[in-house]
Scaffold this active site. Structure first.
Site, PDB file in Angstrom:
ATOM      1  N   ASP A   1       0.827  -1.208   0.000  1.00  0.00           N
ATOM      2  CA  ASP A   1       0.000   0.000   0.000  1.00  0.00           C
ATOM      3  C   ASP A   1       0.862   1.259   0.000  1.00  0.00           C
ATOM      4  O   ASP A   1       2.030   1.240   0.384  1.00  0.00           O
ATOM      5  CB  ASP A   1      -0.894   0.050   1.249  1.00  0.00           C
ATOM      6  CG  ASP A   1      -2.083  -0.876   1.166  1.00  0.00           C
ATOM      7  OD1 ASP A   1      -2.162  -1.677   0.217  1.00  0.00           O
ATOM      8  OD2 ASP A   1      -2.926  -0.817   2.081  1.00  0.00           O
TER       9      ASP A   1
ATOM     10  N   HIS B   1       3.892  -2.173   3.229  1.00  0.00           N
ATOM     11  CA  HIS B   1       3.934  -0.820   2.685  1.00  0.00           C
ATOM     12  C   HIS B   1       5.261  -0.580   1.982  1.00  0.00           C
ATOM     13  O   HIS B   1       6.319  -0.850   2.558  1.00  0.00           O
ATOM     14  CB  HIS B   1       3.731   0.219   3.785  1.00  0.00           C
ATOM     15  CG  HIS B   1       2.388   0.145   4.443  1.00  0.00           C
ATOM     16  ND1 HIS B   1       2.087  -0.783   5.426  1.00  0.00           N
ATOM     17  CD2 HIS B   1       1.257   0.876   4.245  1.00  0.00           C
ATOM     18  CE1 HIS B   1       0.828  -0.617   5.811  1.00  0.00           C
ATOM     19  NE2 HIS B   1       0.295   0.370   5.115  1.00  0.00           N
TER      20      HIS B   1
END
Length: 255
Positions: A55, A201
């Site tokens: 993400d 991430h």
């Protein structure tokens, strides 16, 4: 009672119900509950496969390191991009697509959807979808909301835009300032099962500064753990999740 006062009273009485309907899918943020009751939304796929997802990118300072490591390992992943970041680094997005990675949406701006109304939610997703489609030459099909918080408005907007919401079954808590490569690996593998979806991430734009370095440090061990267990690792498109754009009921489950 005048007509105007009656109308105001009815609106005030309806507001709690409307707020409940808007926020009802929030229950899907509870990981154990989501994994047990909402496997499609949680990203549970075929049991011999693990989906690897990232993400908050793309970020030119960090994403290329992940692309290089994944290329060295011959592994492809799904990247949930912020539309605002994608337009700033369109060349990097095209590089990700050319390398075989799956490009998905994380919205335009990293803002909780609980703070957005239906029109704002739709506009955010539509803007991000259009921007990514212009860069890659095709519309994305998957969507993950910021912070993993879904709302009824988000489900409706995703359905209109042909997007399938997908969250995760396990994460590394790699955004924390106190995270280390060891804690990221340990946190991911504690809840990882065949058919699971990993959330990591590749950017620190909403995380602790330089936290992506801990993620990058943990990634080889995570990949080794999956492969030693006999699981294939890849993007969500290979994960065996059937598309679903139906609207959930008030419990957050699809009917």
């Amino acid at each position: 009672m005048t007509t105007a006062r009656l109308a105001r009273s009815l609106v005030c009485a309806a507001l709690p119900a409307l707020a409940l309907a808007h926020a009802a899918p929030f229950v899907s943020t509870l990981g154990p509950l989501r994994n047990r009751l909402m496997p499609r939304l949680a990203g549970q796929g075929r049991t011999d496969h693990v989906a690897l997802t990232f993400d908050d990118g793309p970020d030119p300072l960090s994403t290329p390191f992940f692309l290089r490591l994944l290329d060295e390992r011959g592994i492809r992943a799904t990247f949930f991009l912020l539309g605002s970041a994608a337009v700033r680094d369109a060349g990097l997005v095209r590089e990700m697509g050319a390398a075989g990675h799956e490009i998905a949406l994380h919205g335009w701006a990293h803002r909780p959807l609980l703070l957005r109304g239906p029109r704002s939610t739709y506009d955010d997703l539509a803007r991000a979808r259009g921007a990514v489609a212009d860069i890659t030459g095709g519309p994305p099909r998957l969507f993950r909301p910021p912070y993993g918080v879904m709302t009824t408005a988000a489900h409706l907007a995703a359905r209109r835009l042909g997007l399938t919401p997908v969250l995760w079954t396990c994460w590394g808590e790699d955004w924390r300032a106190r995270a280390t490569p060891q804690t990221v690996h340990r946190t991911v593998t504690a809840d990882l099962r065949g058919g699971g979806t990993i959330l990591l991430h590749d950017s620190d734009c909403t995380s602790a500064p330089c936290s992506w370095r801990n993620t990058l440090g943990a990634l080889p061990r995570i990949l080794d753990t999956c492969q030693d267990t006999g699981w294939q690792i890849g993007p969500l498109r290979d994960h065996g999740i059937p598309p679903a754009n139906r609207v959930p009921n008030l419990t957050g489950r699809y009917t």
